[in-house]
Design an enzyme around this catalytic site. Structure first.
Site, PDB file in Angstrom:
ATOM      1  N   ASP A 147       5.178  61.211  11.734  1.00 31.45           N
ATOM      2  CA  ASP A 147       5.173  60.239  12.831  1.00 31.45           C
ATOM      3  C   ASP A 147       5.230  60.974  14.162  1.00 31.45           C
ATOM      4  OD1 ASP A 147       5.158  57.934  11.192  1.00 31.45           O
ATOM      5  OD2 ASP A 147       7.318  58.117  10.880  1.00 31.45           O
ATOM      6  N   ASP A 181       0.345  53.468  10.925  1.00 28.99           N
ATOM      7  CA  ASP A 181       1.250  52.340  11.171  1.00 28.99           C
ATOM      8  C   ASP A 181       0.651  51.366  12.181  1.00 28.99           C
ATOM      9  OD1 ASP A 181       3.156  53.541   9.506  1.00 28.99           O
ATOM     10  OD2 ASP A 181       4.102  54.590  11.168  1.00 28.99           O
TER      11      ASP A 181
END
Length: 216
Positions: A147, A181
């Protein structure tokens, strides 16, 4: 192949951007390192997680394995859904949004399934290495999801009169996420916003068919 071109292109572009950025992050940034893109509002912050989207966790090695296998089963179902929607000629917007969800789910599955084999362990001192001599940091299905997008747009302290959270720090938007995401979130949000438009034609077709049956 008519009807598959745009969804396939959307999936390809999302996966390409997602994986290129993740590879660059892994190979050029140490864990926790960050670059401020727009002051304190938009930050590239390298972190990894063992769990679900936006850094949520799902405990232990067994939980990690279960989650990865569940993701694989889910993405197979979503992929079948895309094919079904194209064959049944559903609204193109709906097909594209489901394709975005498919691409996002697949992007994170690649991390979970293969990154443990491909990279050395990321740490706070140096970037990871691709295909390290001693092997990767984990086995198949036990990789960590990369991430990097962090948007701490609002920061402050909850007033004391706020129940439960009074006096505690708050931050919006706290989770760190990735392109995969974002693709999932955009796909879901657009389906919710435009659902009446997407399914309007299908409802009209059902009414037409029902009237035809009654007349016969």
């Amino acid at each position: 192949m008519k009807g598959y071109t745009k969804p396939a292109l959307a999936v390809f572009l999302v996966l390409l951007a997602d994986q290129l950025l993740k590879f660059w992050i892994k190979l050029n940034m140490s864990l926790g390192q960050e670059y401020k893109i727009a002051g304190n509002w938009f930050i590239i912050h390298f972190t990894e997680n063992n769990g679900m989207a936006f850094g949520m966790e799902f405990g232990g090695d067994a939980g990690k394995l279960f989650l990865t296998l569940f993701r694989i089963a889910a993405v197979c179902g979503i992929g079948y859904g895309v094919v079904y929607l194209v064959k049944k000629k559903y609204h193109r917007g709906l097909v594209l949004n489901v394709a975005l969800i498919f691409a996002g789910a697949l992007g994170n599955i690649i991390d979970s399934t293969f990154y443990g084999l491909l990279f050395s362990e990321s740490n706070f001192f140096q970037p990871a290495k691709l295909f390290p001599p001693g092997g990767g940091y984990a086995g198949l299905f036990h990789g960590k999801v990369v991430d990097m997008f962090y948007f701490p747009i609002l920061q402050g302290i909850f007033p004391q009169w706020v129940p439960v959270w009074g006096g505690q720090d708050f931050e919006f938007f706290r989770p760190v996420f990735n392109i995969a995401d974002a693709a999932i979130s955009v796909g879901v949000i657009l389906i919710l916003i435009f659902q009446k438009h997407y399914f309007k034609e299908e409802k009209k077709e059902e009414v037409f068919l029902n009237n035809e049956v009654i007349e016969e």
